[in-house]
Design an enzyme around this catalytic site. Structure first.
Site, PDB file in Angstrom:
ATOM      1  N   VAL B  16       0.835  -1.203   0.000  1.00 32.17           N
ATOM      2  CA  VAL B  16       0.000   0.000   0.000  1.00 32.17           C
ATOM      3  C   VAL B  16       0.872   1.257   0.000  1.00 32.17           C
ATOM      4  CG1 VAL B  16      -1.763   1.302   1.252  1.00 32.17           C
ATOM      5  CG2 VAL B  16      -1.884  -1.200   1.176  1.00 32.17           C
ATOM      6  N   ARG B  47      11.345  -0.700   7.435  1.00 34.95           N
ATOM      7  CA  ARG B  47      12.167  -1.594   8.231  1.00 34.95           C
ATOM      8  C   ARG B  47      13.460  -1.953   7.509  1.00 34.95           C
ATOM      9  NH1 ARG B  47       8.218  -6.363   9.972  1.00 34.95           N
ATOM     10  NH2 ARG B  47       7.634  -5.944   7.844  1.00 34.95           N
ATOM     11  N   ARG B  48      13.350  -2.091   6.175  1.00 38.15           N
ATOM     12  CA  ARG B  48      14.532  -2.507   5.418  1.00 38.15           C
ATOM     13  C   ARG B  48      14.968  -1.387   4.463  1.00 38.15           C
ATOM     14  NH1 ARG B  48      12.564  -7.467   2.440  1.00 38.15           N
ATOM     15  NH2 ARG B  48      10.603  -6.355   2.698  1.00 38.15           N
ATOM     16  N   GLU B 130     -10.492   5.661   6.080  1.00 38.07           N
ATOM     17  CA  GLU B 130     -11.348   5.015   5.058  1.00 38.07           C
ATOM     18  C   GLU B 130     -10.762   3.685   4.598  1.00 38.07           C
ATOM     19  OE1 GLU B 130     -14.296   4.211   3.365  1.00 38.07           O
ATOM     20  OE2 GLU B 130     -14.544   6.378   3.311  1.00 38.07           O
ATOM     21  N   VAL B 133     -11.378  -0.244   6.175  1.00 41.62           N
ATOM     22  CA  VAL B 133     -12.504  -1.140   5.911  1.00 41.62           C
ATOM     23  C   VAL B 133     -12.799  -1.194   4.418  1.00 41.62           C
ATOM     24  CG1 VAL B 133     -14.908  -1.652   6.394  1.00 41.62           C
ATOM     25  CG2 VAL B 133     -13.518  -0.560   8.151  1.00 41.62           C
ATOM     26  N   GLY B 135     -11.079  -1.656   1.682  1.00 38.98           N
ATOM     27  CA  GLY B 135     -10.166  -1.074   0.697  1.00 38.98           C
ATOM     28  C   GLY B 135     -10.668   0.198   0.049  1.00 38.98           C
ATOM     29  N   LYS B 206     -13.179  -5.163  11.131  1.00 39.96           N
ATOM     30  CA  LYS B 206     -13.951  -4.254  10.275  1.00 39.96           C
ATOM     31  C   LYS B 206     -15.379  -4.108  10.797  1.00 39.96           C
ATOM     32  CE  LYS B 206     -11.043  -5.415   6.323  1.00 39.96           C
ATOM     33  NZ  LYS B 206     -10.839  -6.399   5.235  1.00 39.96           N
TER      34      LYS B 206
END
Lengths: 429, 429
Positions: B16, B47-48, B130, B133, B135, B206
């Protein structure tokens, strides 16, 4: 919570207005909690003051809508009169006198949306109109807020319940247009004069509003190509069935493939039975939205009626009241993209054409040549003979409307073509 | 338009996050026009850090998310890390340092939504989610804004794409659960550890969020009854077909008939093929909303995936940026109704029960007596005999879950009942 109420003036107290008033009264506590202050019905402008209106204090009723919007203490004017005048003047007067406006007036917004938005902005007030398109279905807000970070490429919808009822009836019973219209009228789904619905004016106004918001471009009613559904026949439905399709009156707003222009149109079209819009029954509305990132979304619900439309009006009322309390305004007109609106001739789609032709050798070759000469590629042809006459059903690949029109004009000039029985666009594939 | 950009910190740059960054770059002009100021990606916490991220300036990448949200010049923090910690601490730290927050984190919002909302409100900042829930499907905004003037009675939806893919596969091919899960995994629709999806945890989070917004009441994950779909069998689908139904994993949030309480639950259920949710295929999501005035609405679209989820995140980002420019905040938590959340036993619905019974006279009478003793009224019974054994399929009228549980417990004690093969709720009628 603030205890001083926000004052609401209601213009119009018909099917929608009376529901707005009723819900404002019966759900007053909920509305107050959600807004952060009570809302008070401060006046109701009507044409026939003598009519008894259950639940509305007769002292609030007036015939002088102008005086009501000029009072100066009105926070929000709710306009549910419809039509161009006096609604337009009342709305601009409301802005002049410090009010924000919630309207359900599709005709006015499609014709003069830009001027009304400008008036709202000039006064730092809100103009909200969720109820103007597809009744209770949240559509304006999702398009202008939820999809504000996305690029909408297409809006394809059933936005008129009357015509959907009629077409659904024709589809399911085999009835002709007049018979289905008569039933719709008897059941209250069609008005005594159904012109605005069946000729597509109502849907065209909604298409203009949706295209404007979806493409951040001003689209007026005059920019929308419009074709009604009065000439759809039982034979068209039979043809549609043979193709695995049904027929719907669609409002279609599209961004051109190169992104440089947009189109908006309303006309009957065949759509595959597998398309989600095909199963929208009765007077329901549904709108399909295609965007770059979100993909395909659909919004479905009752597109008209007093209570559903009032739901949309009240959602806007809560938002506008909240904005007034916080001293902010919601999103105004977004027309920065200012894309040109192309004429119908530039629209590219598929076509289903039924021709009555002479039943003799060489006709198909002649017809196919005309299509080829106009750069319209044929997908399928079906020939049916009957007593020296024959019919030829041609389904094309995607072609411009201008090319198709040129093809049809040339076909009409062929001796072997007795007539063009029907031309219908094929969408949703 | 303001020329000084609004600064955005992106926490997480996976499926995302990378789409959010990509669209922020490629659609920068559109976003600026819609917001009224440019938005600038000011930092990306990952993180990487060594992983190459196309289109993202490596100078923006950091592993120190805490330092990023503490910078003090960040206008909006976009949190797409997921999970409870460190997301929760980062979000509250963001509020402490003056930022508003856009989050896609359903688990966190379902568990700690109230505290996060309180932190946002304390600092006068926005918390939008938004994307948490369903997408790309606009659902939070329609529920909390479009329907703000209405009374929502029921939210019924398919809010998990993985399980819908599996169930759809079982329905269309007759496959068993494991076979369908294997295919979902191979195609990338199910994760290596599918527990969160197939056991209903994802859908339950959700449901908690949707119930909270729909009923203006705090509903936490723990309040949601949850039953996964790992025990749904091919035989259940065969039974469903005989009833004109299919099986979906549903999230159901309901207001009790007397309006005094609410329930939220996730479980597999039979729904009629004629219900709009029955035709939701593959990994798509759809949510049905029933309210007093609007009636029945449905929202349909892709419920997951990088680009669709990013569309929802960016819609929120535009709204939050607009609010910052105008100095306002959007709607916060609305929990004024504070209705009690009833336990599953109070839920009233219909049931489909398959029993393996002895094939001898009097069994049906015995079974029917047990139902009657527990006040569960039978709608239909179907008996099928096979080699001294028989099966009995009972479909009940509406009854409370507690009554049904009592019935089943008593049935298990009957000598003539060899086993309870399946119990499934019947919804959407």
């Amino acid at each position: 919570m603030r205890t001083r109420p926000l004052k609401v003036a209601l213009l119009g107290c018909g099917v929608v207005g009376s529901e707005v008033a009723r819900i404002m009264t019966t759900h007053a506590d909920d509305l107050a909690a959600r807004i952060g202050a009570p809302v008070e019905l401060a006046g109701v402008a009507v044409r026939r003051p003598s009519k008894v209106r259950e639940g509305i204090d007769p002292a609030l009723v007036t015939t002088d809508a102008t005086a009501l919007v000029k009072r100066g203490d009105i926070d929000v004017v709710v306009e549910v009169i419809g039509g161009i005048e006096p609604a337009r003047t009342l709305i601009t007067t409301a802005f002049d006198h410090g009010a924000s406006v919630v309207s359900a007036n599709k005709a006015l917004l499609a014709q003069d949306g830009a001027a009304l938005h400008a008036a709202a902005e000039e006064h730092g007030k809100d103009l909200y109109y969720e109820a103007a398109v597809a009744g209770a279905i949240p559509l304006i807000r999702p398009l202008r807020e939820s999809l504000a970070g996305d690029k909408v490429n297409r809006v394809l919808g059933i936005v008129n319940g009357t015509t959907n009822f009629i077409l659904d009836k024709m589809d399911s019973t085999g009835a002709g247009y007049q018979e289905a219209l008569d039933e719709a009228t008897a059941l209250g789904y069609a008005e005594a004069d159904p012109t605005a619905d069946v000729e597509g004016f109502d849907a065209a106004a909604k298409a203009a509003i949706l295209a404007g918001i979806a493409f951040h471009t001003r689209v007026r009613l005059d920019d929308v190509y419009r074709e009604g559904m009065t000439e759809v026949t039982a034979a068209d439905f039979a043809s549609a069935k043979q193709m695995g399709c049904t027929i719907k009156l669609l409002a279609i707003c599209e961004r051109a493939a190169d992104g440089g222009s947009v189109t908006a149109r309303v006309h009957p079209a065949m759509i595959p039975l597998t398309h989600p819009l095909a199963s929208v029954r009765g007077a329901y509305n549904a709108v399909f939205v295609e965007s770059d990132a979100a993909g395909q979304l659909m919004f479905y619900g009752p597109g008209a009626g007093g209570a559903p439309t009032a739901s949309a009006v009240l959602g806007d009322l809560v938002a506008v009241c909240r904005n007034r309390l916080s001293g902010a305004t919601g999103p105004g007109e977004s027309a920065y993209a200012a894309l040109p609106v192309s004429p119908m001739g530039d629209v590219v789609t598929r076509y289903h054409i039924s021709l009555d032709v002479a039943d003799k050798p060489g006709v198909l070759a002649q017809v196919a040549t005309v299509f080829a000469e106009h750069d319209v590629s044929i997908d399928t042809v079906r020939q049916q003979g009957k007593d020296g006459e024959a019919s030829l059903v041609v389904v094309t690949h995607r072609a411009s409307d201008a090319s198709l029109s040129g093809t049809v004009e040339a076909l009409r000039k062929l001796d072997t073509v007795r007539g063009v029985a029907s031309i219908m666009r094929v969408e949703g594939e």
